[in-house]
Write an enzyme that holds these catalytic residues in place. Structure first.
Site, short mmCIF file in Angstrom:
data_model
loop_
_atom_site.label_atom_id
_atom_site.label_comp_id
_atom_site.label_asym_id
_atom_site.label_seq_id
_atom_site.Cartn_x
_atom_site.Cartn_y
_atom_site.Cartn_z
N LYS A 81 0.86 -1.18 0.00
CA LYS A 81 0.00 0.00 0.00
C LYS A 81 0.90 1.23 0.00
O LYS A 81 1.80 1.34 0.81
CB LYS A 81 -0.90 0.00 1.24
N CYS A 99 -2.43 14.13 -6.51
CA CYS A 99 -2.87 13.06 -7.39
C CYS A 99 -3.45 11.90 -6.57
O CYS A 99 -2.83 11.44 -5.63
CB CYS A 99 -1.69 12.58 -8.23
N CYS A 101 -4.61 9.13 -8.33
CA CYS A 101 -4.56 7.93 -9.18
C CYS A 101 -3.14 7.38 -9.35
O CYS A 101 -2.97 6.32 -9.92
CB CYS A 101 -5.13 8.25 -10.55
#
Length: 123
Positions: A81, A99, A101
């Protein structure tokens, strides 16, 4: 029985239908067709459009589908992660966009590619 019915449709009913279709001799003739003539012509034009589409369809380029559904393709791939913490006092910008994404080349800052993805719901 089935072949007799099919032969009758092809040999008798289809030619009779094609003879009744009000196909004008000029393009201006289409403007003079009545509503009833248009209704008789409509199924024929629909079949022609379908056959034209099926003939052209193999030559229409298809959209490339994404091979993998991973969003994070490059950043910290060894971590299960990816999470970055930012101290708000260290920010040098009065306004900053980050961001979500992970496709931006600047890692945390909002990139040009993300602009198109930012409008898509769920990303």
């Amino acid at each position: 029985m089935v072949l007799d019915t099919l032969a009758r449709i092809i040999k008798v009913q289809l030619p009779a239908y094609l003879k009744r279709i009000p196909i004008p001799e000029t393009l201006g003739g289409f403007a003079r067709l009545t509503v009833a003539e248009w209704l008789r012509l409509l199924p024929f034009l629909g079949v022609l459009a379908l056959l034209g589409y099926l003939a052209v369809r193999p030559f229409i380029p298809r959209k490339k589908q994404q091979k993998d559904s991973l969003i994070n393709l490059k950043i910290q791939k060894e971590n299960p992660k990816v999470v970055n913490e930012i101290n708000i006092e260290d920010l040098q910008f009065t306004k900053a966009a980050y961001c979500r994404c992970w496709r931006s080349k600047t890692v945390m800052m909002f990139g040009i590619l993300c602009g198109s993805l930012d409008t898509v719901p769920g990303l």
